[in-house]
Design a protein around this motif. Structure first.
Motif, PDB file in Angstrom:
ATOM      1  N   SER A 243       6.940  -2.365   8.362  1.00 51.22           N
ATOM      2  CA  SER A 243       6.779  -1.377   9.551  1.00 51.22           C
ATOM      3  C   SER A 243       7.979  -1.078  10.331  1.00 51.22           C
ATOM      4  N   LYS A 244       8.975  -2.107  10.005  1.00 53.96           N
ATOM      5  CA  LYS A 244      10.591  -1.791  10.752  1.00 53.96           C
ATOM      6  C   LYS A 244      11.282  -0.642  10.275  1.00 53.96           C
ATOM      7  N   PRO A 245      12.478  -0.506  11.135  1.00 53.90           N
ATOM      8  CA  PRO A 245      13.130   0.540  10.333  1.00 53.90           C
ATOM      9  C   PRO A 245      13.991   0.079   9.040  1.00 53.90           C
ATOM     10  N   LEU A 246      14.082   1.179   8.282  1.00 51.79           N
ATOM     11  CA  LEU A 246      14.818   0.724   6.903  1.00 51.79           C
ATOM     12  C   LEU A 246      15.786  -0.265   7.020  1.00 51.79           C
ATOM     13  N   GLN A 247      16.761  -0.346   7.703  1.00 49.81           N
ATOM     14  CA  GLN A 247      17.932  -1.233   7.588  1.00 49.81           C
ATOM     15  C   GLN A 247      17.328  -2.422   7.894  1.00 49.81           C
ATOM     16  N   GLU A 248      16.229  -2.723   8.626  1.00 52.61           N
ATOM     17  CA  GLU A 248      15.818  -4.049   9.054  1.00 52.61           C
ATOM     18  C   GLU A 248      14.953  -4.540   7.843  1.00 52.61           C
ATOM     19  N   VAL A 249      14.296  -3.780   7.260  1.00 49.67           N
ATOM     20  CA  VAL A 249      13.510  -3.974   6.126  1.00 49.67           C
ATOM     21  C   VAL A 249      14.521  -4.532   4.830  1.00 49.67           C
ATOM     22  N   GLN A 250      15.588  -3.843   4.816  1.00 45.37           N
ATOM     23  CA  GLN A 250      16.381  -4.171   3.783  1.00 45.37           C
ATOM     24  C   GLN A 250      17.378  -5.598   4.069  1.00 45.37           C
TER      25      GLN A 250
ATOM     26  N   ASP B 200       8.246  -1.740  -9.474  1.00 48.71           N
ATOM     27  CA  ASP B 200       7.647  -0.795  -8.483  1.00 48.71           C
ATOM     28  C   ASP B 200       5.980  -1.227  -8.939  1.00 48.71           C
ATOM     29  N   ARG B 201       5.316  -2.117  -8.188  1.00 46.53           N
ATOM     30  CA  ARG B 201       4.081  -2.516  -8.738  1.00 46.53           C
ATOM     31  C   ARG B 201       3.778  -3.415  -9.844  1.00 46.53           C
ATOM     32  N   PHE B 202       2.950  -4.034  -9.922  1.00 50.78           N
ATOM     33  CA  PHE B 202       2.540  -4.994 -11.202  1.00 50.78           C
ATOM     34  C   PHE B 202       1.144  -5.443 -11.045  1.00 50.78           C
TER      35      PHE B 202
ATOM     36  N   ILE C 298       0.877  -1.248   0.161  1.00 52.56           N
ATOM     37  CA  ILE C 298      -0.083  -0.079  -0.002  1.00 52.56           C
ATOM     38  C   ILE C 298       0.737   1.318   0.083  1.00 52.56           C
ATOM     39  N   GLU C 299       0.162   2.357  -0.099  1.00 59.28           N
ATOM     40  CA  GLU C 299       1.058   3.617  -0.389  1.00 59.28           C
ATOM     41  C   GLU C 299       1.958   3.986   0.822  1.00 59.28           C
ATOM     42  N   GLY C 300       3.155   4.236   0.765  1.00 62.52           N
ATOM     43  CA  GLY C 300       3.864   4.949   1.686  1.00 62.52           C
ATOM     44  C   GLY C 300       4.776   3.596   2.538  1.00 62.52           C
ATOM     45  N   VAL C 301       4.708   2.616   1.918  1.00 62.21           N
ATOM     46  CA  VAL C 301       5.232   1.438   2.711  1.00 62.21           C
ATOM     47  C   VAL C 301       6.863   1.284   2.359  1.00 62.21           C
ATOM     48  N   GLY C 302       7.274   2.019   1.183  1.00 63.07           N
ATOM     49  CA  GLY C 302       8.553   2.049   0.982  1.00 63.07           C
ATOM     50  C   GLY C 302       8.874   1.214  -0.244  1.00 63.07           C
ATOM     51  N   LYS C 303       8.014   1.396  -1.174  1.00 64.66           N
ATOM     52  CA  LYS C 303       8.139   0.387  -2.519  1.00 64.66           C
ATOM     53  C   LYS C 303       9.337   1.171  -3.467  1.00 64.66           C
ATOM     54  N   SER C 304       9.245   2.829  -3.538  1.00 65.63           N
ATOM     55  CA  SER C 304      10.045   3.348  -4.257  1.00 65.63           C
ATOM     56  C   SER C 304      11.658   3.089  -3.894  1.00 65.63           C
ATOM     57  N   THR C 305      11.665   3.500  -2.436  1.00 69.30           N
ATOM     58  CA  THR C 305      13.070   3.442  -1.712  1.00 69.30           C
ATOM     59  C   THR C 305      13.532   2.292  -2.048  1.00 69.30           C
ATOM     60  N   ASN C 306      12.742   0.957  -1.891  1.00 69.53           N
ATOM     61  CA  ASN C 306      13.393  -0.430  -2.103  1.00 69.53           C
ATOM     62  C   ASN C 306      13.663  -0.963  -3.437  1.00 69.53           C
TER      63      ASN C 306
ATOM     64  N   PHE D  59      -5.571   7.610  -5.643  1.00 66.35           N
ATOM     65  CA  PHE D  59      -5.614   6.514  -4.861  1.00 66.35           C
ATOM     66  C   PHE D  59      -5.419   7.194  -3.445  1.00 66.35           C
ATOM     67  N   GLU D  60      -4.475   7.921  -3.285  1.00 65.37           N
ATOM     68  CA  GLU D  60      -4.025   8.461  -1.875  1.00 65.37           C
ATOM     69  C   GLU D  60      -5.296   9.263  -1.297  1.00 65.37           C
ATOM     70  N   GLN D  61      -6.279   9.618  -2.084  1.00 63.64           N
ATOM     71  CA  GLN D  61      -7.529  10.213  -1.437  1.00 63.64           C
ATOM     72  C   GLN D  61      -8.451   9.296  -0.880  1.00 63.64           C
TER      73      GLN D  61
ATOM     74  N   GLU E 183       0.880   7.416   8.233  1.00 64.06           N
ATOM     75  CA  GLU E 183       2.188   8.319   8.591  1.00 64.06           C
ATOM     76  C   GLU E 183       3.386   8.691   7.639  1.00 64.06           C
ATOM     77  N   ARG E 184       3.496   7.586   6.682  1.00 64.57           N
ATOM     78  CA  ARG E 184       4.477   8.170   5.799  1.00 64.57           C
ATOM     79  C   ARG E 184       4.155   8.963   4.752  1.00 64.57           C
ATOM     80  N   ILE E 185       2.962   9.236   4.431  1.00 66.18           N
ATOM     81  CA  ILE E 185       2.600   9.905   3.128  1.00 66.18           C
ATOM     82  C   ILE E 185       2.105  11.079   3.857  1.00 66.18           C
TER      83      ILE E 185
ATOM     84  N   GLY F 292       1.694  14.765   5.012  1.00 67.77           N
ATOM     85  CA  GLY F 292       2.825  15.873   4.452  1.00 67.77           C
ATOM     86  C   GLY F 292       2.810  16.213   3.111  1.00 67.77           C
ATOM     87  N   ARG F 293       2.538  15.076   2.440  1.00 70.14           N
ATOM     88  CA  ARG F 293       2.757  15.067   0.749  1.00 70.14           C
ATOM     89  C   ARG F 293       1.643  16.398   0.285  1.00 70.14           C
ATOM     90  N   GLU F 294       2.125  17.303  -0.341  1.00 71.05           N
ATOM     91  CA  GLU F 294       1.621  18.413  -0.665  1.00 71.05           C
ATOM     92  C   GLU F 294       0.186  18.101  -1.540  1.00 71.05           C
TER      93      GLU F 294
END
Ligand code: ATP
Ligand code: MG
Length: 217
Positions: free
Chosen positions: A195-202, A103-105, A19-27, A163-165, A152-154, A156-158
């Motif tokens: 939900s874990k810190p990025l290092q643990e996710v990676q 990123d998504r399929f 789902i949105e903001g879980v870190g797909k693009s980052t990872n 979908f985010e709506q 929480e992670r999304i 503040g997005r302007e």
């Protein structure tokens, strides 16, 4: 019309879902670097999008408010974009032996248009088979986190897209649909606790990649 093509292209095909903001693009970047470090040629891409026309379809979908596009229209546009993406980028890359990180399929279509919007899963499966033939990802990393983490992670997005709506209950259904796919296809879909810190996710992601691809790296 014979549309089925076997999934025997030489490249690796890895998708990242959630789902949105879980870190797909980052990872996506993390996974791409993981394979580049072993000498692979890696293409990172995203859905909807990935080619010029598919990016235009993406814009059309994401910029259109909920009352301006029907659920069925949304579903068909997703698959139209996917057909272009497969023909213009994914299949040629896999045929060359490249590694494709996306990123998504199609799991996102089952989760959002199926789970979220409530469209018939058999219709989605039929479209998948027409558009993809037998092509499926070799590995899907499902970045799973409660909807509160996503919010929480999304925050503040302007600008929030189509979908985010959506409301929290929509994302709850999307998350459940993803988890159902993971339960049905445990060989292909690895659940990552996002939900874990990025290092643990990676760390979880590297373990999943090593486990799946250790013989080819
Ligand atoms: N494990 C993590 N812990 C904390 N923050 C994270 C973690 N992973 C990513 N983030 C942060 O959360 C935000 C959203 O991440 P990202 O854009 O990668 O998510 P996404 O899944 O691609 O979102 P979208 O679905 O909207 O495209 C970014 O600010 C990112 O730095
Ligand atoms: Mg993203």
């Amino acid at each position: 019309m014979q549309v089925t093509q076997a999934n025997h292209l030489p490249g690796r095909f890895i998708t990242i879902e959630g789902i949105e903001g879980v870190g797909k693009s980052t990872n996506v970047n993390f996974v791409a670097e993981y394979f580049r470090a072993s000498g692979a040629t890696v293409i990172s891409t995203r859905e909807p999008g990935g080619t010029e026309i598919a990016e235009r379809i993406r814009e059309l979908i994401l910029m259109t408010p909920s009352d301006g596009l029907s659920d069925l229209g949304e579903l068909l546009l997703m698959f139209a974009a996917r057909a272009e993406h497969l023909a213009g980028l994914i299949r040629p890359a896999l045929a060359r032996g490249d590694t494709v990180v996306c990123d998504r399929f199609t799991d996102a279509t089952f989760a959002y248009q199926g789970g979220g919007r409530g469209l018939n899963l058999e219709v989605i499966s039929a479209l998948r088979d027409i558009v993809q033939g037998a092509l499926r990802p070799d590995l899907t990393l499902l970045l799973d986190a409660p909807t509160e983490v996503s919010v929480e992670r999304i925050v503040g997005r302007e600008w929030l897209d189509r979908f985010e709506q959506e409301r929290a209950d929509f994302f709850g259904r999307v998350r459940q649909a993803y988890l159902t796919i993971a339960a049905q296809e445990p060989e292909r879909v690895r659940i990552i606790d996002a939900s874990k810190p990025l290092q643990e996710v990676q760390l979880q992601i590297s373990n999943a990649l090593r486990h799946k691809f250790e013989k080819t790296l």
